[in-house]
Design an enzyme around this catalytic site. Sequence first.
Site, PDB file in Angstrom:
ATOM      1  N   HIS A 122      -7.854  -5.484   0.466  1.00  0.00           N
ATOM      2  CA  HIS A 122      -6.284  -4.784   0.287  1.00  0.00           C
ATOM      3  C   HIS A 122      -5.111  -5.853   1.006  1.00  0.00           C
ATOM      4  O   HIS A 122      -4.297  -4.969   0.998  1.00  0.00           O
ATOM      5  CB  HIS A 122      -6.874  -3.357   0.402  1.00  0.00           C
ATOM      6  CG  HIS A 122      -5.825  -2.748   1.193  1.00  0.00           C
ATOM      7  ND1 HIS A 122      -4.831  -2.278  -0.472  1.00  0.00           N
ATOM      8  CD2 HIS A 122      -5.129  -1.657   1.606  1.00  0.00           C
ATOM      9  CE1 HIS A 122      -3.978  -0.806  -0.338  1.00  0.00           C
ATOM     10  NE2 HIS A 122      -4.171  -0.993   0.801  1.00  0.00           N
TER      11      HIS A 122
ATOM     12  N   ASP B  62      -9.907  -5.415  -4.599  1.00  0.00           N
ATOM     13  CA  ASP B  62      -9.042  -4.408  -3.629  1.00  0.00           C
ATOM     14  C   ASP B  62     -10.252  -2.854  -3.917  1.00  0.00           C
ATOM     15  O   ASP B  62     -10.357  -3.145  -4.570  1.00  0.00           O
ATOM     16  CB  ASP B  62      -7.959  -3.797  -3.714  1.00  0.00           C
ATOM     17  CG  ASP B  62      -7.179  -3.094  -2.815  1.00  0.00           C
ATOM     18  OD1 ASP B  62      -7.823  -2.108  -2.069  1.00  0.00           O
ATOM     19  OD2 ASP B  62      -6.025  -2.658  -2.909  1.00  0.00           O
TER      20      ASP B  62
ATOM     21  N   SER C 240       0.968  -1.422   0.136  1.00  0.00           N
ATOM     22  CA  SER C 240      -0.232   0.117   0.030  1.00  0.00           C
ATOM     23  C   SER C 240       0.640   0.913   0.532  1.00  0.00           C
ATOM     24  O   SER C 240       1.445   1.439  -1.208  1.00  0.00           O
ATOM     25  CB  SER C 240      -0.652  -0.173   1.219  1.00  0.00           C
ATOM     26  OG  SER C 240      -1.968   0.751   0.359  1.00  0.00           O
TER      27      SER C 240
END
Length: 260
Positions: free
Chosen positions: A241, A213, A98
């Site tokens: 995610h 996601d 991320s």
Amino acid sequence: MGYYVTVELGVKLYVEDINPEGSKTIVFLHGWPLNNKQFEYQFDVLPAMGYRCIGIDWRGFGKSDKPMSGYNYNRLADDIRTVVDVLQLDNFTLVGHSTGGAIAIRYMSRYNGYGVSKLVLADAAAPIGFTKETANNFLKETLNDRPKMMQDVTDGFFFQYITKPFSDWFFLLGLQAAGWSTAAIIITLRDEKLYADLQKILVSTLIVHGVHDKVIPFAQAQELNQKIKNSQLVPFHYSGHGPFWEERDKFNQLLRQFIG
């Protein structure tokens, strides 16, 4: 073992160094607003297979110091470079999830991939991060009701079912950050772009991304794959995610195969 590395006058980062005698080194950069403990299910497995696993809490998060400034990609990449220098790391695999993926990309660009032999981008917040609308909503909640914001993050993070105890644990990881650093990274994710950095990545790159996601759309992984030379994209069909947890066996096996 855990220890602190000074990256700036008055600022120390917490480093978790598991199996320092391992034959191959993997450096893990966590996502916002978490810390290196998000990789527990990698640290449970990979060190026992002979890998040295290093988890770094960025400034403002986890057990690291929480200064009022320094929450842009350049400074965060500089912090990583300092840790690399102090620990004398070389020929390591850099794994960024991320926002950690965005920091990894800036590190590769800013320092010509210093010390990195291979790069792994997991649901990376790149080449853009949050939309203005998403960022502003998160920012408002962070400054007014941060626990609610973190609960919203937890609720939207995973595609697969998570238990209430796991949800509670994950929720608390995010609250270990400072409020001001949590907010500052939201602004960075809203305002900073990484398009110019991508062409400077020359090492072999593995891109993994959950097709479900809701935080960073899968289309962004496809864009990274198009713009990073020598990259391969592996979709995770049962993940949102968090493929490092949702499909952890596949994630860990893929890491091993990629690193060799």
